[in-house]
Design an enzyme around this catalytic site. Structure first.
Site, PDB file in Angstrom:
ATOM      1  CD  GLU A  21      -2.988   1.043   2.229  1.00 29.96           C
ATOM      2  OE1 GLU A  21      -3.725   0.044   2.076  1.00 29.96           O
ATOM      3  OE2 GLU A  21      -3.122   1.873   3.148  1.00 29.96           O
ATOM      4  CG  PHE A  23       0.763   7.917   1.525  1.00 28.56           C
ATOM      5  CD1 PHE A  23       1.356   9.159   1.344  1.00 28.56           C
ATOM      6  CD2 PHE A  23       1.305   7.069   2.487  1.00 28.56           C
ATOM      7  CE1 PHE A  23       2.463   9.549   2.073  1.00 28.56           C
ATOM      8  CE2 PHE A  23       2.417   7.445   3.232  1.00 28.56           C
ATOM      9  CZ  PHE A  23       2.998   8.686   3.020  1.00 28.56           C
ATOM     10  NE  ARG A 123     -17.612   5.800   8.904  1.00 26.96           N
ATOM     11  CZ  ARG A 123     -17.807   5.997  10.211  1.00 26.96           C
ATOM     12  NH1 ARG A 123     -18.910   5.563  10.781  1.00 26.96           N
ATOM     13  NH2 ARG A 123     -16.905   6.585  10.947  1.00 26.96           N
TER      14      ARG A 123
END
Length: 643
Positions: A21, A23, A123
């Site tokens: 992962e 960013f 979410r």
């Protein structure tokens, strides 16, 4: 480069895989002309991902998405580059709260156009319809991750492979959860899967026993017994990052692990080494655990945009898939002609370039049928990614991140998550901690209480007061009494041993140094008075910015200058600088710092006195960082500022 589930179906039932992962770097914009040709964070991340792709062969790459779409364009651009240019299967995060349907539609359309077929549906921050009361009615359908899963399935059918998040120790809301229990979360996770989710990815954890119990709980549910569950792991990059990450995520650190980390917490290299050992142990434990995984066993690594630690972990645990030990070569007479040949794990480097002799060869050693090698083998790429040899500096030059005070050209620069401004607390906690300020005296009181240790956090920091900050506490209190609200600082250190109980860091038998600096919010008019004093001094640099992006600096902080304010000298090493303050990093942080003021304002209803006051404060204040270069004169900075 299709769906993650298709890749998993192609693997053997007892095989292993891993994913990474990343960013979008905080400082990914093209740097000012005076900084060229220094590559910004994005270019360095691309180079890092190329190395990791060639050396490690991850099954896929996740790209994070900022809260409320705050990094939408950066995330899409990065995901598209990874998918199209690096030819890596990409999974794009999407958060649905605080975000309009049109942004979601645009993001899904852009992902589809780029060939991205994997979405991690999240979410995001607590929904403002509930928390802030400002979300328009037409956007209220996106409140929970399950709403996003249903929407993607409704609008795009089976085109996307959809993942959802799970929490091995239970989901925690804010920094003081009322309910944190996997059993409480279970019905919601089942609903997300039944709505169309294809795989589950977990939050980070360090307690492997709790994770095993969690996965057994999920497998007890009919709808979850066969779905891929990918445990999330974060290599331990530093003691400070470990403490902050686990505090925000509420992940438990077992006593045995904490004891090992505490024993070496003053030595960054040792912390990283212990962390590699700890996470490798978790991987090996889960690989050997029977009765859990259905099909291949995977692991997801939160890299923080760094490569060395994860490279060492996946190699040590045998997660790197077998690939042919070959390199691409080109015809000497025809640069467009290519072929593949065995190289005995050695590859060509240009004459005169640094070499790793055991891995690399020169032209005369690698000529076959008029063809010469051009690319490094996987073994060489792995050696570089792990930081070995001279070329390994490409991987470790920013190996010890220091948050927003690191090198702005590092892909790891900034906060640990890359998700954008956030209070890291719920509305209830925000009002409980900070009340309903309506004037500057209220703000001064909050900053002062935080410095005195009676308020555990302010919007810009959830960390407790450090030991070194306590040493300059009287000066900071005087600044805050003036209404100069301090958010970062450090004292001067003319040189102490690297094992010093307060200032020490890095390997033993070294020496560490610090320049004093302080960063604070100040009223615009008052800043002009302070600025006139600072402009007449040669041993001070300052940077100042407001919410509109207006930026100033003095002559000693000239364009392109880099202020190293913490550095160390260690046996057998170059001088190591861990804390840097300069133009690009400061401007990036200033934008976020003023964004936090706005996030705080959104806690309160429209037209309320507190919201209007906080927005007014944003307009009337300047963020300033002042550095004193005379670190041999104790207290010089505080003398200059009159505190």
């Amino acid at each position: 480069m299709g769906k993650i589930t298709d890749h998993l179906a192609a693997l053997g039932p007892n095989s292993t895989y891993f994913s990474l992962e990343v960013f979008p770097p905080k400082t990914d914009n093209v740097p000012p002309a005076h900084l060229l040709p220094v590559p910004p964070g994005t270019l360095n991340l691309h180079a890092r991902l190329e190395r990791m792709s060639h050396a490690l062969h991850p099954l896929f790459i996740n790209v994070t998405w900022g809260a409320g779409g705050s990094t939408a364009s950066k995330s899409l651009q990065l995901a598209t580059t990874i998918q199209r240019d690096l030819h890596l299967t990409t999974c794009l995060h999407l958060t649905c709260t605080n975000m309009s349907r049109s942004i979601l539609d645009d993001a899904l359309a852009a992902a589809k156009e780029a060939g991205i077929r994997n979405i991690l549906a999240l979410r995001g921050d607590p929904p403002r319809a509930e928390e802030y009361g400002v979300l328009p009615e037409e956007e209220a359908e996106f409140v929970w991750a399950v709403d996003l899963v249903r929407y993607i399935r409704k609008t795009h059918g089976d085109y996307f492979c959809i993942g959802v998040a799970a929490y091995p120790e239970g989901h925690a809301e804010g920094t003081a959860p009322d309910i944190q229990d996997p059993l409480h979360d279970l019905p919601y996770l089942v609903t997300k899967v039944e709505a169309g989710a294809d795989f589950i990815m977990t939050q980070l954890f360090y307690d492997v026993d709790k994770y095993i119990a969690f996965e057994k709980l999920l497998r007890s549910q009919d709808s979850l017994k066969d779905i891929p569950i990918i445990p999330g792991l974060m290599p331990i990059q530093s003691y400070q990052i470990l403490m902050r990450t686990t505090k925000l995520s509420h992940a438990t650190i077992p006593d045995a692990v904490m004891d090992r980390i505490e024993a070496v917490k003053g030595d960054d290299e040792k912390v990283k080494e212990v962390g590699i050992d700890v996470v490798s142990g978790i991987v090996e434990r889960l690989k050997s655990e029977t009765g859990l995984a259905r099909g291949p066993r995977g692991f997801h690594f939160y890299t923080l945009n760094l490569e060395k630690a994860v490279a060492l972990i996946v190699e040590r645990t045998g997660l790197i898939p077998d690939v042919p030990k070959k390199v691409i070569v080109s015809d000497v007479t025809d640069p467009h002609a290519t072929a593949v040949v065995e190289m005995n794990n050695r590859a060509l480097v240009e004459s005169g370039q640094p070499r790793i002799p055991e891995y690399e060869a020169v032209d005369s050693e690698v000529i076959k049928g008029g063809k010469k090698a051009e690319l490094r083998t996987q073994e060489i790429a792995l050696a570089i990614t792990e930081g070995q040899g001279t070329l390994g500096r490409e991987a470790i030059w920013d190996d010890f991140p220091n948050g927003r005070f690191g090198d702005p050209n590092s892909p790891a620069f900034g906060q640990i998550d890359g998700y954008g401004p956030s209070l890291h607390v719920t509305r209830t906690e925000a009002t409980s901690l900070w009340g309903y300020p309506v004037d500057k005296t209220d703000i001064t009181t909050l900053f002062t209480r935080n410095l005195l240790g009676t308020l555990r956090a302010i919007p810009w920091s959830e960390q407790e007061l450090s030991a070194e900050t306590k040493l300059i506490q009287p000066h900071l209190l005087k600044m805050n009494e003036k209404g100069w609200w301090t958010v970062a600082s450090q004292p001067d250190v003319p040189g102490v041993k690297s094992d010093h109980e307060v200032f020490g860091w890095g390997p033993k038998k070294g020496w560490v140094f610090q320049k004093a600096f302080v960063e604070f919010f100040i009223d615009r008019e008052e800043w002009e008075e302070v600025r006139r004093v600072l402009d007449g001094l040669e041993d001070v640099s300052y940077y100042a910015a407001d919410a509109k992006g207006n930026f100033t600096q003095n002559a000693s902080a000239s364009p392109g200058s880099m202020n190293s304010v913490t550095w160390g000298c260690f046996p057998g090493k170059e001088i190591v600088s861990t804390t840097i303050i300069e133009e690009q990093s400061f401007q990036s942080w200033a934008e976020e710092a003023f964004g936090i003021w706005k996030e705080w304002a959104y806690v309160f209803p429209p037209k309320s006195a507190t919201r209007e006051f906080l927005f007014k404060t944003v307009e009337e204040t300047v963020l300033v960082n002042v550095i004193c270069h005379d670190y041999m004169t104790p207290g010089r900075l505080w003398e200059i500022l009159g505190v």
